[in-house]
Design a protein around this motif. Structure first.
Motif, PDB file in Angstrom:
ATOM      1  N   CYS A  79       0.858  -1.213  -0.167  1.00 11.31           N
ATOM      2  CA  CYS A  79       0.130   0.049  -0.198  1.00 11.31           C
ATOM      3  C   CYS A  79       0.901   1.352   0.039  1.00 11.31           C
ATOM      4  O   CYS A  79       1.806   1.491   0.877  1.00 11.31           O
ATOM      5  CB  CYS A  79      -0.884   0.138   1.226  1.00 11.31           C
ATOM      6  SG  CYS A  79      -1.794   1.510   1.385  1.00 11.31           S
TER       7      CYS A  79
ATOM      8  N   ALA B 136      -0.074   4.017   0.850  1.00  7.48           N
ATOM      9  CA  ALA B 136      -0.081   4.968   2.017  1.00  7.48           C
ATOM     10  C   ALA B 136       0.346   4.589   3.301  1.00  7.48           C
ATOM     11  O   ALA B 136       0.992   5.180   4.128  1.00  7.48           O
ATOM     12  CB  ALA B 136      -1.689   5.253   2.359  1.00  7.48           C
ATOM     13  N   CYS B 137       0.259   3.159   3.363  1.00  3.39           N
ATOM     14  CA  CYS B 137       0.624   2.613   4.823  1.00  3.39           C
ATOM     15  C   CYS B 137       1.468   1.370   4.916  1.00  3.39           C
ATOM     16  O   CYS B 137       2.010   0.946   5.648  1.00  3.39           O
ATOM     17  CB  CYS B 137      -0.629   2.323   5.732  1.00  3.39           C
ATOM     18  SG  CYS B 137      -1.126   0.559   5.102  1.00  3.39           S
TER      19      CYS B 137
ATOM     20  N   GLU C 253       0.985  -1.730   3.905  1.00  4.17           N
ATOM     21  CA  GLU C 253       0.437  -3.020   3.989  1.00  4.17           C
ATOM     22  C   GLU C 253       0.826  -3.837   2.826  1.00  4.17           C
ATOM     23  O   GLU C 253       0.596  -3.477   1.664  1.00  4.17           O
ATOM     24  CB  GLU C 253      -0.998  -2.911   4.312  1.00  4.17           C
ATOM     25  CG  GLU C 253      -1.944  -4.093   4.237  1.00  4.17           C
ATOM     26  CD  GLU C 253      -1.692  -5.118   5.358  1.00  4.17           C
ATOM     27  OE1 GLU C 253      -1.816  -4.605   6.383  1.00  4.17           O
ATOM     28  OE2 GLU C 253      -1.110  -6.126   4.839  1.00  4.17           O
TER      29      GLU C 253
ATOM     30  N   CYS D  16      -4.288  -0.166   0.202  1.00  2.00           N
ATOM     31  CA  CYS D  16      -5.072  -1.241   0.709  1.00  2.00           C
ATOM     32  C   CYS D  16      -6.526  -1.230   0.962  1.00  2.00           C
ATOM     33  O   CYS D  16      -6.877   0.190   1.053  1.00  2.00           O
ATOM     34  CB  CYS D  16      -4.152  -1.793   1.827  1.00  2.00           C
ATOM     35  SG  CYS D  16      -4.563  -0.698   3.411  1.00  2.00           S
TER      36      CYS D  16
ATOM     37  N   CYS E  79      -7.177   1.673   3.912  1.00  2.00           N
ATOM     38  CA  CYS E  79      -6.693   3.171   3.517  1.00  2.00           C
ATOM     39  C   CYS E  79      -7.621   3.492   1.942  1.00  2.00           C
ATOM     40  O   CYS E  79      -7.913   4.729   1.873  1.00  2.00           O
ATOM     41  CB  CYS E  79      -5.306   3.243   2.860  1.00  2.00           C
ATOM     42  SG  CYS E  79      -4.036   3.013   4.330  1.00  2.00           S
TER      43      CYS E  79
HETATM   44 ZN   LIG Z   1      -3.059   1.194   3.401  1.00  2.00          ZN
END
Ligand SMILES: [Zn+2]
Length: 263
Positions: A153, A155-156, A158, A176, A179
């Motif tokens: 992901c 953003a995070c 994952e 993900c 997110c």
């Molecule tokens: Zn994420």
């Protein structure tokens, strides 16, 4: 006066007799130059003002403002026999437009010319290939600092993207399920494991010539190829801020010949 290896990305008429030429050069990166008198006679430029030509260009230091002067040229290698294949030209035009739109002016990258010529070699060896085009596109996104996230992901971080993942171009690629709840921008689309596997395969094969192998890979369906294409085009459109003209041309080409001609 300086001489540098380069390619023409775009040439447009300027005043009555000149051409405004956008070049990608080894020494200076992307530059704009005026080829004086080139609309009347291209003798000084020896066939080096078109797409599908690698040439040495003689540049004069900027006479005014942003513009260099293009004083002469000498062809080093050319792939112009491809110019009778409209799909090959469309692929080459797309990559040229991508270089012009993604790479910053006057900031040379040692690999950009290699990527362009590698795509032309691949077109010359085996004709247009969606896999080869994706490889060149991903390489340029990488050079521009925007390689899309595929395996985790954006953003995070994952790595479990098995279900509910989306591709969000503005956030940098794969997002993900968790997110994705806050993904709101343009160009967001579902990202299934098959599409990620296709893009992963292209990245691993790396060069346009090698990535041609995904075209015949039995793991992937035309739908996977189209989903991967659409995700990459959404990424490009998001980064550039508008649809590329070469893509509109390719869409028209597809409509005109009554088939889908995917870049
Ligand atoms: Zn994420």
């Amino acid at each position: 006066m300086a001489e540098t290896l380069g390619v023409v990305l775009k040439a447009t008429p300027l005043r009555e007799s000149d051409l405004l030429v956008v070049l990608y050069t080894e020494l200076h990166g992307r530059i704009s130059a005026v080829a004086r008198g080139a609309r009347r006679s291209q003798r000084r430029f020896a066939g080096a003002l078109s797409l599908l030509v690698l040439a040495k260009y003689q540049l004069g230091r900027k006479p005014r403002g942003e513009l260099w002067s293009l004083d002469g040229a000498e062809v080093v290698r050319e792939w112009t026999r491809l110019s009778t294949d409209v799909v090959a030209v469309a692929h080459a035009s797309y990559i040229a437009e991508l270089v012009g739109a993604l790479l910053p002016p006057e900031s040379p990258d040692p690999h950009a010319l290699e990527v362009i010529c590698a795509l032309w070699d691949s077109l010359a060896e085996g004709g247009p290939s969606p896999g080869a085009l994706r490889a060149a596109e991903l390489a340029l996104l990488d050079l521009a600092g925007h390689r899309p996230a595929i395996d985790q992901c954006a953003a995070c971080g994952e790595v479990d993207l098995a279900s509910g993942a989306v591709f969000d171009p503005a956030r940098g690629g794969a997002i993900c399920r968790r997110c994705a709840a806050t993904s709101r921008g343009a160009g967001i689309r579902p990202l299934d494991p098959q599409t990620r596997a296709y893009l992963r395969a292209v990245i691993e094969l790396d060069t346009p010539a090698a990535a041609r192998a995904v075209d015949a890979d039995a793991r992937f369906t035309p739908a996977d190829r189209h989903a991967a294409r659409d995700a990459m085009l959404a990424m490009v459109t998001s980064l550039v801020g508008h649809p590329l003209r070469s893509l509109e041309y390719i869409a028209k080409l597809g409509a005109a010949v009554g088939r889908n001609t995917p870049p």
